[in-house]
Scaffold this active site. Structure first.
Site, PDB file in Angstrom:
ATOM      1  N   GLU A   9       0.865  -1.150  -0.068  1.00  0.00           N
ATOM      2  CA  GLU A   9       0.045   0.100   0.131  1.00  0.00           C
ATOM      3  C   GLU A   9       0.829   1.367   0.087  1.00  0.00           C
ATOM      4  O   GLU A   9       2.015   1.308   0.260  1.00  0.00           O
ATOM      5  CB  GLU A   9      -0.919   0.160   1.280  1.00  0.00           C
ATOM      6  CG  GLU A   9      -2.056  -1.115   1.171  1.00  0.00           C
ATOM      7  CD  GLU A   9      -2.848  -0.859   2.493  1.00  0.00           C
ATOM      8  OE1 GLU A   9      -2.718   0.041   3.174  1.00  0.00           O
ATOM      9  OE2 GLU A   9      -3.583  -1.822   2.548  1.00  0.00           O
ATOM     10  N   HIS A  61      -6.224   2.867   5.893  1.00  0.00           N
ATOM     11  CA  HIS A  61      -5.463   2.453   7.169  1.00  0.00           C
ATOM     12  C   HIS A  61      -4.695   3.493   7.781  1.00  0.00           C
ATOM     13  O   HIS A  61      -4.069   4.536   7.043  1.00  0.00           O
ATOM     14  CB  HIS A  61      -4.485   1.343   6.655  1.00  0.00           C
ATOM     15  CG  HIS A  61      -5.036   0.063   6.372  1.00  0.00           C
ATOM     16  ND1 HIS A  61      -4.693  -0.707   5.200  1.00  0.00           N
ATOM     17  CD2 HIS A  61      -6.078  -0.647   6.863  1.00  0.00           C
ATOM     18  CE1 HIS A  61      -5.353  -1.865   5.381  1.00  0.00           C
ATOM     19  NE2 HIS A  61      -6.234  -1.767   6.371  1.00  0.00           N
TER      20      HIS A  61
END
Lengths: 297, 404
Positions: free
Chosen positions: A215, A257
């Site tokens: 990510e 996140h």
């Protein structure tokens, strides 16, 4: 073989009387792998969940049950620190933290104490780990892991719980099974990183190739690349990187996140460059992953 | 959450760190009142989160009433580097003998806090890293022990100031704290002339007393939808919905699920030529009411031409519950939604959810397209873009017809 969890893994659940804790307990029992031996909820000692004993503290639980391999923490975020300290002090070898939104200071304290005591932490904000056909810890795969996971040679790593299942689904439909699938959690600081798992997968005979879902933000992919360069991981390593769209957003912008922060430590471009230079296979499209697995084994 | 400079100084004052005396001004009318507390020369600073204020003329020393008023009129309420200036800070001008730099943050590889100190303060630390890396000292320390005085002194870091800074970092759950410049004053003391603090969002619950202004994801001033979306989680701790809500210029509303999958959803949509109106996500099995609220907020944008509800195969999120929330929200959008809706999801009770959705679509006349885990997110997103393009073309034709 597999890593982190197998059919014999003895499991304690902290927060076993809560909604998510008791559900995780039922799911592991119904999966038939991983051996839940009891749980802990302060103030609820003496109760039972699914016929298993509940204790007030980890110390009391282990006195009666004997040592366990894993303690899974399903406590509310601000109580996780105390719960984890108990498990770490008791030297439970692996502490899995499911809870999301644990303050980073608390995580730092947990990880520091854990490293002093030689305890491994998975998470926080980790969905768990599954070795298909053997056992699971955490909530990975939910009530029906067989719908997406199958046994085979592919090790899988993702920060995201949803993407663990999505990858299981994609890889299984592509005709490959998985050795162990691990959700490491998306927080800024995490106990078990991509590179820690690569070291484990290198040792594991069942694993022939590892797939990771990377990510935007953080340095887990860069660390993994360093490991490859140093020759500490020699199996094929396939990475997909998500969050390219966010590169146009201002630095420091936080996404889904807690660790997905634009510009934190490395840009997407740097990650791709470093990974490629280390010999990792960077998947351009998510759906290409099964084809890349096929080519590499 | 990134703080305004003045919010940072207020935190500093709680741990005994000195900052130059300042007054916060939010309108030109406040100037008279503020002026009475300060003597010229006055340092005027716009309050924005992007930093780099000096370059855009956002920091200026003024020596008379006219200059002061001109500065306020020039910047208050105006755009500065993409952000609306809500506040300016007027501060006393301190006698600075030397400008230093100091910061504390976490190292994600070592998993511990560390401090950076440099005698080359007052400029961007990234530039110092290139031009004079030797002037930067790094000090790694244990989270339980904190920095140790004699080690700080050995490294040439002012220990009293550093210890107070750690105190603030530790007490208020900071992710980053930076003082640049840290000034050595004429009187020989240390003063924080600037402050940059990023608080850990997960720690905010422990600091309700801090009185911090809400902030947007991208700019200091959150959009109305962003504020509404943030309220969803504040009212209910189960699961998350809308804690990140970023608006874009596009016309396809996004309701993504999961931290990882939401990135994949956005990348796919951009890659297939779609233009998202927003980024947001819900995850961790939120109750249906949360998804209902988030749906209403995301679909409140004007001129939408599609809605993409997408996520991975869920582990423990109840798809029936969450998509029931979506339908509840959809029904409340006025005027009634006519644009195409593409849903791609998997996980617990997904089949039940899809049966319910097909019935609702048929009965109530919604254009809903359903895809399960067998369809890749990228394929569903391509479908979304095609359907949305068709919808736009159709509406354009309809508009032309009515114009004729």
């Amino acid at each position: 073989m597999s890593i982190l969890v197998n059919s014999q893994t003895r499991i304690l659940i902290q927060g076993i009387t809560g909604k998510q804790g008791s559900q995780a307990c039922r799911e592991i029992i119904s999966y038939g792998g991983g051996d839940v031996v009891g749980g802990v909820t302060p103030g609820k000692g003496g109760q039972e969940v699914e016929g298993l004993p509940v204790f007030d503290t980890v110390f009391e639980a282990l006195k009666v049950l004997g040592q366990v391999d894993v303690s899974m923490i399903y406590a509310p975020p601000l109580l996780v620190c105390d719960a984890a300290f108990e498990a770490v002090e008791a030297k439970v070898p692996l502490v899995h933290i499911f809870a999301e939104n644990v303050p980073v200071l608390d995580v730092c304290k947990i990880l520091t104490l854990a490293s002093e005591k030689g305890v491994r932490v998975l998470g926080p904000n980790s969905v768990g780990a599954i070795s298909p056909g053997e056992g699971k810890i955490g909530s990975i795969g939910g009530p029906n892991p067989d719908a997406v996971f199958s046994r085979g040679p592919v090790g899988v790593i993702s920060k995201s719980g949803g993407m663990c299942s999505e990858l299981g689904n994609l890889i299984t439909s592509g005709g490959f099974g998985q050795s162990t699938v691990v959700g490491v959690g998306g927080d800024l600081l995490i106990g078990t990183t991509f590179s820690d798992l690569l070291v484990d997968f290198e040792q594991d005979n069942q694993t022939k190739v590892v797939v990771a879902f990377g990510e935007v933000g953080g340095s887990s992919e860069i660390e993994a690349a360093r490991l490859l360069k140093e020759g500490k991981f020699k199996k094929p390593f396939i990475v997909y990187l998500a969050g390219k769209f966010a590169e146009s957003l201002p630095k420091d912008t936080a996404l889904g996140h807690a660790g997905a922060i634009v510009g934190l430590e490395a840009t997407m471009e740097q990650k791709i460059k470093v990974l490629r230079a280390s010999g990792a296979i960077v998947a351009e499209n998510f759906e290409d992953i099964p084809t890349l697995i096929k080519k590499s084994i | 959450m990134k703080l305004y400079e003045f919010e940072g100084h207020r935190i500093f004052s709680k741990v005994g760190i000195e900052s130059p005396f300042f007054v916060v001004v939010s309108s030109v009318d406040d100037l008279d009142q503020a002026r009475r507390k300060l003597k010229f020369p006055i340092v005027c600073k716009v309050q924005v989160l992007s930093g780099r204020r000096g370059r855009g003329g956002g920091v200026k020393v003024v020596t008379n009433e006219k200059q002061l008023k001109d500065f306020a009129v020039e910047f208050l309420g105006r755009d500065f580097g993409g952000e609306e200036v809500r506040f300016i800070v007027l501060s006393e001008k301190v006698d600075i003998r030397a400008e230093n730099y100091i910061s504390i943050t976490y190292d994600t590889v070592l998993k511990s806090p560390f401090m950076l100190f440099s005698t080359k303060g007052g400029v961007d630390i990234e530039e110092v890293k290139k031009s004079d890396p030797e002037s930067i000292v790094r000090y790694d320390f244990d989270v339980f022990d904190g920095p140790v005085s004699r080690e700080l002194e050995k490294l040439g870091i002012p220990s009293d100031f550093a210890l107070r800074l750690w105190d603030a970092f530790y007490k208020y759950d900071c992710r980053l704290i930076e003082v640049n410049p840290l000034a050595l004053t004429g009187e020989g003391g240390w003063a924080a002339v600037d402050s940059k603090i990023i608080l850990d969002d997960a720690g905010l619950l422990r600091h309700k007393d801090l009185n911090i202004l809400p902030k947007g994801a991208v700019s200091a001033v959150p959009t109305e939808r962003e504020l509404l979306a943030h309220e969803i989680d504040a009212e209910d701790y189960r699961g998350t919905a809308g804690s990140k809500f970023i608006e874009f210029d596009g016309d396809i509303a996004i309701l993504a699920s999961g931290g990882g999958a939401s990135l994949l959803v956005m990348d796919s949509l951009f890659a297939t030529g779609g233009k998202p109106a927003n980024y947001t996500e819900y995850s961790g099995n939120p109750p249906r009411e949360k998804v209902e609220k988030l749906t209403k907020i995301a679909l409140s944008r004007e001129n939408l031409s599609g809605c993409f509800v997408a996520g991975a195969v869920a582990n423990f999120t109840d798809i029936y519950e969450t998509l029931s929330g979506f339908i509840e929200g959809l029904r409340q959008v006025k005027p009634k939604v006519g644009f195409p809706i593409v849903i791609r999801r998997g996980g617990p009770r997904q089949r039940e959810a899809y049966e319910m959705l097909s019935k609702v679509a048929k009965k109530e006349g919604y254009d809903i397209h359903l895809f399960g885990p067998e369809t890749p997110i990228s394929v569903a997103s391509k479908m979304m873009v095609e359907l949305s393009d068709k919808y736009k073309l159709k509406s354009q034709r309809a508009n032309l017809k009515s114009a004729n």
